[in-house]
Design a protein around this motif. Structure first.
Motif, short mmCIF file in Angstrom:
data_model
loop_
_atom_site.label_atom_id
_atom_site.label_comp_id
_atom_site.label_asym_id
_atom_site.label_seq_id
_atom_site.Cartn_x
_atom_site.Cartn_y
_atom_site.Cartn_z
N GLN A 239 -13.99 7.68 -7.83
CA GLN A 239 -14.01 7.23 -6.43
C GLN A 239 -13.00 6.12 -6.21
OE1 GLN A 239 -18.06 6.14 -5.56
NE2 GLN A 239 -18.40 8.04 -4.39
N ARG A 240 -12.92 5.18 -7.11
CA ARG A 240 -11.97 4.07 -6.94
C ARG A 240 -10.52 4.60 -6.98
NH1 ARG A 240 -14.53 -0.58 -10.80
NH2 ARG A 240 -16.36 -1.00 -9.53
N VAL A 241 -10.28 5.50 -7.97
CA VAL A 241 -8.92 6.07 -8.07
C VAL A 241 -8.61 6.84 -6.79
CG1 VAL A 241 -7.52 7.79 -9.29
CG2 VAL A 241 -8.85 6.10 -10.58
N PHE A 242 -9.60 7.64 -6.34
CA PHE A 242 -9.38 8.43 -5.12
C PHE A 242 -9.13 7.51 -3.93
CE2 PHE A 242 -11.08 10.73 -1.41
CZ PHE A 242 -10.19 11.79 -1.40
N GLN A 243 -9.96 6.45 -3.81
CA GLN A 243 -9.78 5.52 -2.70
C GLN A 243 -8.41 4.84 -2.77
OE1 GLN A 243 -13.09 2.84 -2.81
NE2 GLN A 243 -14.42 4.19 -1.60
N GLN A 244 -8.05 4.43 -3.99
CA GLN A 244 -6.76 3.77 -4.13
C GLN A 244 -5.62 4.76 -3.82
OE1 GLN A 244 -6.71 2.13 -8.06
NE2 GLN A 244 -8.02 0.38 -7.50
N ALA A 245 -5.77 6.00 -4.31
CA ALA A 245 -4.74 7.01 -4.03
C ALA A 245 -4.68 7.30 -2.54
CB ALA A 245 -5.00 8.29 -4.81
N LEU A 246 -5.83 7.41 -1.89
CA LEU A 246 -5.88 7.67 -0.46
C LEU A 246 -5.28 6.50 0.31
CD1 LEU A 246 -6.88 9.74 1.59
CD2 LEU A 246 -9.06 8.56 1.62
N GLN A 247 -5.62 5.29 -0.09
CA GLN A 247 -5.05 4.14 0.59
C GLN A 247 -3.53 4.09 0.36
OE1 GLN A 247 -7.18 0.73 -0.84
NE2 GLN A 247 -8.95 1.10 0.50
N GLY A 248 -3.13 4.44 -0.87
CA GLY A 248 -1.68 4.46 -1.14
C GLY A 248 -0.99 5.53 -0.31
N LEU B 242 -2.10 6.88 2.53
CA LEU B 242 -2.13 6.47 3.93
C LEU B 242 -1.08 5.39 4.20
CD1 LEU B 242 -5.93 6.34 4.85
CD2 LEU B 242 -4.21 7.88 5.73
N GLY B 243 -0.98 4.49 3.24
CA GLY B 243 0.04 3.44 3.41
C GLY B 243 1.43 4.05 3.41
N ALA B 244 1.68 5.02 2.52
CA ALA B 244 3.00 5.67 2.46
C ALA B 244 3.23 6.49 3.71
CB ALA B 244 3.09 6.55 1.22
N LEU B 245 2.21 7.21 4.15
CA LEU B 245 2.34 8.00 5.36
C LEU B 245 2.57 7.11 6.57
CD1 LEU B 245 -0.30 10.86 5.04
CD2 LEU B 245 2.16 11.09 5.07
N ASN B 246 1.80 6.08 6.66
CA ASN B 246 1.95 5.18 7.80
C ASN B 246 3.33 4.52 7.81
OD1 ASN B 246 -0.48 5.67 9.01
ND2 ASN B 246 -1.55 4.06 7.86
N SER B 247 3.83 4.22 6.64
CA SER B 247 5.15 3.59 6.61
C SER B 247 6.26 4.63 6.87
CB SER B 247 5.37 2.89 5.28
OG SER B 247 5.45 3.84 4.23
N CYS B 248 6.05 5.88 6.51
CA CYS B 248 7.07 6.91 6.68
C CYS B 248 6.97 7.59 8.05
CB CYS B 248 6.93 7.98 5.61
SG CYS B 248 7.33 7.42 3.97
N LEU B 249 5.85 7.66 8.56
CA LEU B 249 5.67 8.39 9.81
C LEU B 249 6.07 7.49 11.00
CD1 LEU B 249 2.32 10.36 9.49
CD2 LEU B 249 4.60 11.26 9.58
#
Length: 184
Positions: free
Chosen positions: A142-151, A153-160
């Motif tokens: 769950q932590r890895v998934f959350q961190q990957a999801l946050q990463g 989302l952060g990458a998508l938000n920065s690229c989009l």
């Protein structure tokens, strides 16, 4: 002894006539008086003495018979007591053997029960360890998934940006429309 021989010697010196009477001097009495007295005692005392001896003999014989009967009864009771003793001894030995086998059986039952309990505790421990491992793995996932999801989302938000966002939506709408035509 001298008086006795003197009395026998004096037999020849007695006068033929004389007075009749009892001589109370034991050592001076003549053998005739003694033989008469003994003869009378034996004649009259024989029956009494015989009856006394017969009675005594009968008492002794009855006592012997009673003693033999009592001895026989005592021997019989002794044999019965020995038989009872042997029976009780055999029962005691049987109780002792049964007690030992019962104790041994209880000991084996206790060992088996303890072994089963230890095995169950070992299984519970293994299950608990496995459960805790699964839980820890799930938490890590769950932590890895959350961190990957946050990463992501952060990458998508920065690229989009807005333009890229609109183009992605219109491409997806086009794909859905094509899929709908194929299914119809």
């Amino acid at each position: 002894m001298k008086n006795l021989t003197d009395s026998f010697r004096s037999l020849g010196q007695w006068p033929l006539a004389g007075s009749f009477g009892f001589n109370t001097d034991i050592l001076a009495t003549n053998p005739i008086n003694l033989s008469v007295v003994f003869g009378v005692l034996i004649f009259f005392g024989k029956g009494v003495l015989s009856d006394l001896l017969d009675n005594r003999k009968q008492k002794i014989l009855s006592t012997i018979r009673n003693s033999e009967e009592l001895r026989g009864g005592a021997i019989e009771q002794l044999e019965k007591a020995r038989a009872r003793f042997q029976k009780v001894e055999m029962e005691a030995e049987q109780f002792r053997v049964n007690g030992y086998s019962g104790i041994e059986q209880e000991r084996l039952n206790l060992i088996n029960s303890t072994s089963k309990t230890l095995e169950q505790l070992e299984n519970y421990k293994n299950e608990t360890v496995l459960f805790e491992q699964q839980r820890a793995i799930n938490e890590v996932r769950q932590r890895v998934f959350q961190q990957a999801l946050q990463g992501a989302l952060g990458a998508l938000n920065s690229c989009l940006n807005n333009e890229l966002h609109l183009r992605t939506i219109s491409t997806n709408i086009g794909l859905f429309g094509a899929m709908k035509e194929i299914t119809d």
